[in-house]
Design a protein around this motif. Sequence first.
Motif, PDB file in Angstrom:
ATOM      1  N   UNK A  71     -41.376  19.897 -16.631  1.00  0.00           N
ATOM      2  CA  UNK A  71     -42.451  19.273 -17.589  1.00  0.00           C
ATOM      3  C   UNK A  71     -43.628  20.168 -17.575  1.00  0.00           C
ATOM      4  N   UNK A  72     -44.372  20.529 -18.832  1.00  0.00           N
ATOM      5  CA  UNK A  72     -45.470  20.787 -18.838  1.00  0.00           C
ATOM      6  C   UNK A  72     -46.125  20.434 -20.159  1.00  0.00           C
ATOM      7  N   UNK A  73     -47.222  19.754 -20.164  1.00  0.00           N
ATOM      8  CA  UNK A  73     -48.015  19.336 -21.337  1.00  0.00           C
ATOM      9  C   UNK A  73     -46.879  18.560 -22.261  1.00  0.00           C
ATOM     10  N   UNK A  74     -46.625  19.035 -23.525  1.00  0.00           N
ATOM     11  CA  UNK A  74     -45.852  18.160 -24.371  1.00  0.00           C
ATOM     12  C   UNK A  74     -44.262  18.556 -24.251  1.00  0.00           C
ATOM     13  N   UNK A  75     -43.883  19.622 -23.375  1.00  0.00           N
ATOM     14  CA  UNK A  75     -42.596  20.265 -23.482  1.00  0.00           C
ATOM     15  C   UNK A  75     -41.808  19.574 -22.211  1.00  0.00           C
ATOM     16  N   UNK A  76     -40.683  19.340 -22.343  1.00  0.00           N
ATOM     17  CA  UNK A  76     -39.944  18.634 -21.261  1.00  0.00           C
ATOM     18  C   UNK A  76     -38.611  19.170 -21.233  1.00  0.00           C
ATOM     19  N   UNK A  77     -38.024  19.744 -20.170  1.00  0.00           N
ATOM     20  CA  UNK A  77     -36.534  20.222 -20.069  1.00  0.00           C
ATOM     21  C   UNK A  77     -35.854  19.586 -19.009  1.00  0.00           C
ATOM     22  N   UNK A  78     -34.691  19.254 -19.384  1.00  0.00           N
ATOM     23  CA  UNK A  78     -33.797  18.580 -18.569  1.00  0.00           C
ATOM     24  C   UNK A  78     -32.537  19.440 -18.399  1.00  0.00           C
ATOM     25  N   UNK A  79     -32.358  19.462 -16.958  1.00  0.00           N
ATOM     26  CA  UNK A  79     -31.173  20.459 -16.683  1.00  0.00           C
ATOM     27  C   UNK A  79     -30.105  19.634 -16.085  1.00  0.00           C
ATOM     28  N   UNK A  80     -28.769  19.682 -16.520  1.00  0.00           N
ATOM     29  CA  UNK A  80     -27.826  19.097 -16.186  1.00  0.00           C
ATOM     30  C   UNK A  80     -26.256  19.976 -16.065  1.00  0.00           C
ATOM     31  N   UNK A  81     -26.030  20.330 -15.078  1.00  0.00           N
ATOM     32  CA  UNK A  81     -24.870  21.450 -14.959  1.00  0.00           C
ATOM     33  C   UNK A  81     -24.980  22.515 -15.830  1.00  0.00           C
ATOM     34  N   UNK A  82     -24.147  22.824 -16.759  1.00  0.00           N
ATOM     35  CA  UNK A  82     -24.310  23.818 -17.840  1.00  0.00           C
ATOM     36  C   UNK A  82     -25.261  23.526 -19.113  1.00  0.00           C
ATOM     37  N   UNK A  83     -25.873  22.407 -19.109  1.00  0.00           N
ATOM     38  CA  UNK A  83     -26.752  22.362 -20.364  1.00  0.00           C
ATOM     39  C   UNK A  83     -28.152  22.125 -19.822  1.00  0.00           C
ATOM     40  N   UNK A  84     -28.825  22.483 -21.085  1.00  0.00           N
ATOM     41  CA  UNK A  84     -30.509  22.156 -20.867  1.00  0.00           C
ATOM     42  C   UNK A  84     -30.776  21.780 -22.211  1.00  0.00           C
ATOM     43  N   UNK A  85     -31.662  20.600 -22.165  1.00  0.00           N
ATOM     44  CA  UNK A  85     -32.187  19.844 -23.317  1.00  0.00           C
ATOM     45  C   UNK A  85     -33.635  20.023 -23.215  1.00  0.00           C
ATOM     46  N   UNK A  86     -34.068  20.575 -24.382  1.00  0.00           N
ATOM     47  CA  UNK A  86     -35.532  20.602 -24.600  1.00  0.00           C
ATOM     48  C   UNK A  86     -36.008  19.672 -25.265  1.00  0.00           C
ATOM     49  N   UNK A  87     -37.270  19.038 -25.011  1.00  0.00           N
ATOM     50  CA  UNK A  87     -37.988  17.998 -25.923  1.00  0.00           C
ATOM     51  C   UNK A  87     -39.349  18.484 -25.969  1.00  0.00           C
ATOM     52  N   UNK A  88     -39.615  18.903 -27.086  1.00  0.00           N
ATOM     53  CA  UNK A  88     -41.038  19.231 -27.628  1.00  0.00           C
ATOM     54  C   UNK A  88     -41.482  18.390 -28.818  1.00  0.00           C
ATOM     55  N   UNK A  89     -42.363  17.382 -28.534  1.00  0.00           N
ATOM     56  CA  UNK A  89     -42.818  16.449 -29.533  1.00  0.00           C
ATOM     57  C   UNK A  89     -41.698  15.770 -30.055  1.00  0.00           C
ATOM     58  N   UNK A  90     -41.403  15.873 -31.328  1.00  0.00           N
ATOM     59  CA  UNK A  90     -40.060  15.127 -32.023  1.00  0.00           C
ATOM     60  C   UNK A  90     -39.038  16.184 -32.003  1.00  0.00           C
ATOM     61  N   UNK A  91     -39.005  17.126 -31.689  1.00  0.00           N
ATOM     62  CA  UNK A  91     -37.884  18.296 -31.771  1.00  0.00           C
ATOM     63  C   UNK A  91     -37.202  17.997 -30.304  1.00  0.00           C
ATOM     64  N   UNK A  92     -35.910  18.083 -30.448  1.00  0.00           N
ATOM     65  CA  UNK A  92     -34.895  18.277 -29.492  1.00  0.00           C
ATOM     66  C   UNK A  92     -34.047  19.526 -29.659  1.00  0.00           C
ATOM     67  N   UNK A  93     -34.023  20.458 -28.740  1.00  0.00           N
ATOM     68  CA  UNK A  93     -33.075  21.522 -28.597  1.00  0.00           C
ATOM     69  C   UNK A  93     -32.076  21.465 -27.569  1.00  0.00           C
ATOM     70  N   UNK A  94     -30.885  21.505 -27.957  1.00  0.00           N
ATOM     71  CA  UNK A  94     -29.577  21.427 -26.884  1.00  0.00           C
ATOM     72  C   UNK A  94     -29.173  22.741 -26.523  1.00  0.00           C
ATOM     73  N   UNK A  95     -29.233  23.164 -25.111  1.00  0.00           N
ATOM     74  CA  UNK A  95     -28.784  24.638 -24.827  1.00  0.00           C
ATOM     75  C   UNK A  95     -27.805  24.539 -24.090  1.00  0.00           C
ATOM     76  N   UNK A  96     -26.755  25.424 -24.100  1.00  0.00           N
ATOM     77  CA  UNK A  96     -25.454  25.567 -23.330  1.00  0.00           C
ATOM     78  C   UNK A  96     -25.501  26.834 -22.498  1.00  0.00           C
ATOM     79  N   UNK A  97     -24.978  26.870 -21.233  1.00  0.00           N
ATOM     80  CA  UNK A  97     -25.166  28.154 -20.575  1.00  0.00           C
ATOM     81  C   UNK A  97     -23.745  28.925 -21.132  1.00  0.00           C
ATOM     82  N   UNK A  98     -24.061  30.233 -21.351  1.00  0.00           N
ATOM     83  CA  UNK A  98     -23.278  31.221 -21.712  1.00  0.00           C
ATOM     84  C   UNK A  98     -22.622  31.960 -20.586  1.00  0.00           C
ATOM     85  N   UNK A  99     -21.538  32.790 -20.809  1.00  0.00           N
ATOM     86  CA  UNK A  99     -20.758  33.405 -19.871  1.00  0.00           C
ATOM     87  C   UNK A  99     -21.401  35.014 -19.824  1.00  0.00           C
ATOM     88  N   UNK A 100     -22.263  35.163 -20.560  1.00  0.00           N
ATOM     89  CA  UNK A 100     -22.888  36.604 -20.631  1.00  0.00           C
ATOM     90  C   UNK A 100     -23.226  37.112 -19.452  1.00  0.00           C
TER      91      UNK A 100
END
Length: 139
Positions: free
Chosen positions: A110-139
């Motif tokens: 976390x830093x200021x209004x941005x929060x990142x939650x990492x769980x296995x191969x996923x990363x969920x970003x919360x910034x204000x009211x925006x939620x961005x879901x990310x998945x680890x790639x095989x690249x």
Amino acid sequence: MKKGLLIAVSAISLWAVSCKKSESGNKNVLKADNSGAILADNGKVDSTIHYNTDINGKKTIKTDYVYKATDGTLVKVVFNYEEKTVSIRSNNKTFILNKLDSKGNETVYEKEDMKATVKRDSLILNQGSNIIELVKTKI
């Protein structure tokens, strides 16, 4: 008869020698090395951390991955476990978040209004009211 007996004795002795089990085991099997494992805040091994090992056996705990958002955008994420930070780079912008909490299977940055939650191969970003879901790639 002598040839048959000789063949039978040879076969039995060959079988006895080849079926002998070795007490030392397979020397090509690598043993798991949990020495120096990074622990989560609750004292258990942090499963979100993956080590890179070079050819000399030196472990590196600063790792980088490419994550993919649901809209197809690629994001570079660098975990620096020594400094307890994660840097997230997308669209020529880099956000550096500090480690807040770790439960062994989930780590929160976390830093200021941005929060990142990492769980296995996923990363969920919360910034204000925006939620961005990310998945680890095989690249």
